[in-house]
Design a protein around this motif. Structure first.
Motif, PDB file in Angstrom:
ATOM      1  N   UNK A   1      40.463  58.829  83.939  1.00  0.00           N
ATOM      2  CA  UNK A   1      40.839  57.469  84.373  1.00  0.00           C
ATOM      3  C   UNK A   1      39.897  56.419  83.814  1.00  0.00           C
ATOM      4  N   UNK A   2      38.591  56.699  83.822  1.00  0.00           N
ATOM      5  CA  UNK A   2      37.602  55.736  83.298  1.00  0.00           C
ATOM      6  C   UNK A   2      37.766  55.585  81.796  1.00  0.00           C
ATOM      7  N   UNK A   3      37.948  56.713  81.125  1.00  0.00           N
ATOM      8  CA  UNK A   3      38.094  56.692  79.666  1.00  0.00           C
ATOM      9  C   UNK A   3      39.384  55.965  79.290  1.00  0.00           C
ATOM     10  N   UNK A   4      40.455  56.232  80.017  1.00  0.00           N
ATOM     11  CA  UNK A   4      41.743  55.576  79.751  1.00  0.00           C
ATOM     12  C   UNK A   4      41.659  54.065  79.978  1.00  0.00           C
ATOM     13  N   UNK A   5      40.894  53.640  80.990  1.00  0.00           N
ATOM     14  CA  UNK A   5      40.744  52.209  81.250  1.00  0.00           C
ATOM     15  C   UNK A   5      40.082  51.533  80.052  1.00  0.00           C
ATOM     16  N   UNK A   6      39.025  52.141  79.551  1.00  0.00           N
ATOM     17  CA  UNK A   6      38.313  51.623  78.380  1.00  0.00           C
ATOM     18  C   UNK A   6      39.217  51.662  77.147  1.00  0.00           C
ATOM     19  N   UNK A   7      39.965  52.737  77.015  1.00  0.00           N
ATOM     20  CA  UNK A   7      40.872  52.902  75.887  1.00  0.00           C
ATOM     21  C   UNK A   7      41.920  51.788  75.869  1.00  0.00           C
ATOM     22  N   UNK A   8      42.490  51.495  77.034  1.00  0.00           N
ATOM     23  CA  UNK A   8      43.510  50.446  77.131  1.00  0.00           C
ATOM     24  C   UNK A   8      42.943  49.106  76.668  1.00  0.00           C
ATOM     25  N   UNK A   9      41.710  48.820  77.073  1.00  0.00           N
ATOM     26  CA  UNK A   9      41.067  47.559  76.713  1.00  0.00           C
ATOM     27  C   UNK A   9      40.808  47.461  75.206  1.00  0.00           C
ATOM     28  N   UNK A  10      40.280  48.531  74.627  1.00  0.00           N
ATOM     29  CA  UNK A  10      39.981  48.537  73.194  1.00  0.00           C
ATOM     30  C   UNK A  10      41.273  48.478  72.370  1.00  0.00           C
ATOM     31  N   UNK A  11      42.289  49.228  72.803  1.00  0.00           N
ATOM     32  CA  UNK A  11      43.585  49.207  72.103  1.00  0.00           C
ATOM     33  C   UNK A  11      44.205  47.813  72.119  1.00  0.00           C
ATOM     34  N   UNK A  12      44.131  47.136  73.262  1.00  0.00           N
ATOM     35  CA  UNK A  12      44.693  45.783  73.364  1.00  0.00           C
ATOM     36  C   UNK A  12      43.964  44.840  72.413  1.00  0.00           C
ATOM     37  N   UNK A  13      42.640  44.965  72.346  1.00  0.00           N
ATOM     38  CA  UNK A  13      41.842  44.128  71.457  1.00  0.00           C
ATOM     39  C   UNK A  13      42.143  44.438  69.993  1.00  0.00           C
ATOM     40  N   UNK A  14      42.298  45.719  69.682  1.00  0.00           N
ATOM     41  CA  UNK A  14      42.594  46.139  68.315  1.00  0.00           C
ATOM     42  C   UNK A  14      43.979  45.630  67.893  1.00  0.00           C
TER      43      UNK A  14
ATOM     44  N   UNK B   1      36.478  52.229  66.434  1.00  0.00           N
ATOM     45  CA  UNK B   1      36.258  52.410  67.867  1.00  0.00           C
ATOM     46  C   UNK B   1      37.571  52.764  68.557  1.00  0.00           C
ATOM     47  N   UNK B   2      38.628  52.093  68.158  1.00  0.00           N
ATOM     48  CA  UNK B   2      39.942  52.335  68.746  1.00  0.00           C
ATOM     49  C   UNK B   2      40.392  53.768  68.463  1.00  0.00           C
ATOM     50  N   UNK B   3      40.289  54.184  67.211  1.00  0.00           N
ATOM     51  CA  UNK B   3      40.680  55.553  66.854  1.00  0.00           C
ATOM     52  C   UNK B   3      39.900  56.567  67.685  1.00  0.00           C
ATOM     53  N   UNK B   4      38.602  56.360  67.809  1.00  0.00           N
ATOM     54  CA  UNK B   4      37.753  57.335  68.503  1.00  0.00           C
ATOM     55  C   UNK B   4      38.012  57.370  70.014  1.00  0.00           C
ATOM     56  N   UNK B   5      38.196  56.195  70.641  1.00  0.00           N
ATOM     57  CA  UNK B   5      38.443  56.200  72.089  1.00  0.00           C
ATOM     58  C   UNK B   5      39.822  56.795  72.382  1.00  0.00           C
ATOM     59  N   UNK B   6      40.774  56.625  71.478  1.00  0.00           N
ATOM     60  CA  UNK B   6      42.098  57.240  71.653  1.00  0.00           C
ATOM     61  C   UNK B   6      41.989  58.758  71.589  1.00  0.00           C
ATOM     62  N   UNK B   7      41.237  59.245  70.627  1.00  0.00           N
ATOM     63  CA  UNK B   7      41.043  60.684  70.493  1.00  0.00           C
ATOM     64  C   UNK B   7      40.339  61.231  71.739  1.00  0.00           C
TER      65      UNK B   7
END
Length: 110
Positions: free
Chosen positions: A68-81, A48-54
């Motif tokens: 902005x919305x995608x980046x917000x979600x990305x930041x959250x998933x990256x922090x969790x990962x 999930x992290x790899x895909x949201x980053x891409x």
């Protein structure tokens, strides 16, 4: 092409770096080690992290105002990962890539 800030350029680089790091670490390091590294929750989080980053990088590269919305979600998933990779251990390069990406995506989401 639309004007791109230095922050956005850096964020794209961080996203693509994290995409590459998570995907290659999952497919090589984690698959080889097994155990905790291949438990579904952890492995799915890395995918999930790899895909949201891409996806975040893609949204910024095409100049979508939705980045902005995608980046917000990305930041959250990256922090969790990052936290999960740290918990498992022996994945420092992934932890660092995820934290770097989370930080720059948070700035882009602001």
């Amino acid at each position: 092409m639309h004007h791109m800030s230095a922050d956005m350029k850096a964020c794209i680089d961080n996203c693509l770096g994290c995409y590459s790091e998570c995907l290659s670490m999952a497919m090589n390091h984690c698959l080889e080690l097994g155990g905790e590294h291949t438990k579904p929750a952890h492995f799915k989080l890395m995918m999930a992290c790899a895909e949201i980053c891409r996806t975040s990088a893609h949204f910024m590269l095409i100049g979508s105002e939705h980045h902005k919305h995608v980046c917000r979600e990305c930041a959250e998933i990256c922090a969790r990962c990052a936290d999960d990779c740290e918990r498992i251990g022996d994945m420092q390069s992934c932890v660092e890539a995820c934290r770097r990406c989370a930080e720059s995506c948070s700035r882009m989401a602001a």
